[in-house]
Design a protein around this motif. Structure first.
Motif, short mmCIF file in Angstrom:
data_model
loop_
_atom_site.label_atom_id
_atom_site.label_comp_id
_atom_site.label_asym_id
_atom_site.label_seq_id
_atom_site.Cartn_x
_atom_site.Cartn_y
_atom_site.Cartn_z
N SER A 129 14.13 2.20 -7.67
CA SER A 129 13.74 3.07 -6.58
C SER A 129 13.59 2.44 -5.24
N ARG A 130 13.51 3.02 -3.76
CA ARG A 130 13.04 2.33 -3.11
C ARG A 130 13.15 3.27 -1.20
N PRO B 116 0.66 -1.35 0.28
CA PRO B 116 0.02 0.16 0.04
C PRO B 116 0.85 1.18 0.10
N ASP B 117 2.32 1.07 0.28
CA ASP B 117 3.09 1.92 0.06
C ASP B 117 3.67 2.25 -0.42
N VAL B 118 3.59 2.01 -1.80
CA VAL B 118 3.97 1.43 -2.92
C VAL B 118 5.02 2.77 -3.68
N ASP B 119 3.83 4.35 -3.42
CA ASP B 119 3.82 5.04 -4.02
C ASP B 119 5.02 6.12 -2.75
N SER B 120 5.38 5.08 -1.85
CA SER B 120 7.11 5.96 -0.58
C SER B 120 7.90 5.77 -1.50
N PHE B 121 8.41 4.82 -2.48
CA PHE B 121 9.47 4.51 -3.27
C PHE B 121 9.59 5.55 -3.96
N ALA B 122 10.74 5.67 -3.52
CA ALA B 122 11.14 7.28 -3.82
C ALA B 122 12.58 6.33 -5.08
N PRO B 123 13.43 7.39 -5.99
CA PRO B 123 13.94 7.30 -6.57
C PRO B 123 15.17 7.41 -5.84
N THR B 124 16.24 6.38 -5.65
CA THR B 124 17.85 6.85 -4.52
C THR B 124 19.14 6.77 -5.50
N ALA B 125 19.50 7.82 -4.72
CA ALA B 125 21.14 7.33 -5.15
C ALA B 125 20.76 7.86 -6.65
N ILE B 126 19.59 8.58 -6.96
CA ILE B 126 19.55 8.71 -9.29
C ILE B 126 18.86 10.13 -8.71
N GLU B 127 19.23 10.91 -9.12
CA GLU B 127 18.75 11.95 -9.92
C GLU B 127 18.21 12.08 -11.25
#
Length: 217
Positions: free
Chosen positions: A159-160, A83-94
């Motif tokens: 995404s993490r 349910p928290d899928v949208d909280s997986f954000a770009p990590t170490a990627i700009e």
């Protein structure tokens, strides 16, 4: 040896102008708060063959994009335990600081099937490539459904989810095809599925999607 199925999928990507029309047809521009005219203008101004037109995840999150996927007339979905899928954000990627951007040099990463995300990330870094974020993977399947094949699906480990204590969640997003078992439900068999895998686990049927670069305008 190059992965011919993934290479063919990239070669068959629609033109940027056609991709823009596809996003408009699906209503992605409305989700993102971007006018259809601006999407068309962006594609015409900066697009070239072989690049993927993507909407920044801040504008069009995975939860809004996943149901637009389709396979065998069945819509895509996000697994119930994410349910928290949208909280997986770009990590170490700009990502480009723009609502629309292009992703170049797509690769499904079949050669890394049966690798763990923990093993794949440094290998991609060593090749000068970066893993796709989840929304980029969804955009790819929206524009080229053939890239998602049984036994040849992919993770999007760009995404993490960062926990409140600053550590990274052990789940890593992936896109594959549902078997219609368990909580998916039989009615979802063969539907595109957004789910997750553990950071240290290997799966023979999941590669690691990556890009050579990203370009904003």
């Amino acid at each position: 040896m190059p992965d011919t199925s993934a290479t063919d999928a990239v070669r068959l990507l629609p033109s940027p102008a056609a991709q823009a029309e596809r996003l408009i047809e699906l209503g992605v521009h409305e989700v993102a708060g971007i006018s259809a005219e601006d999407v068309r203008a962006f594609a015409e101004r900066g697009g070239r063959d072989g690049v993927l037109l993507a909407v920044h995840p801040d504008r069009a999150p995975a939860s809004a994009l996943a149901p637009l996927l389709q396979r065998d007339d069945k819509p895509g979905f996000v697994v119930t335990d994410m349910p928290d899928v949208d909280s997986f954000a770009p990590t170490a990627i700009e990502l480009p600081d723009a609502p629309l951007y292009f992703v170049a040099g797509l690769d499904r990463g079949d050669r890394m099937s049966n690798w763990s995300p923990e093993e794949a990330l440094p290998a991609l870094d060593g090749e000068g490539r970066s893993p796709l974020v989840l929304t980029e993977g969804i955009h790819w399947v929206l524009q080229q459904p053939a890239v998602l094949e049984r036994n040849r699906c992919f993770m999007t480990i760009g995404s993490r989810l960062r926990k409140a204590n600053g550590t990274l969640d052990a789940r890593t997003p992936a896109i594959w095809i549902s078997n219609g078992t368990g909580r998916d439900g039989r009615e979802r068999r063969n539907a595109p599925k957004v789910g997750w895998c553990w950071w240290g686990n290997r799966h023979t049927w999941l590669g690691f999607a990556s890009a050579a670069g990203r370009e904003g305008r």
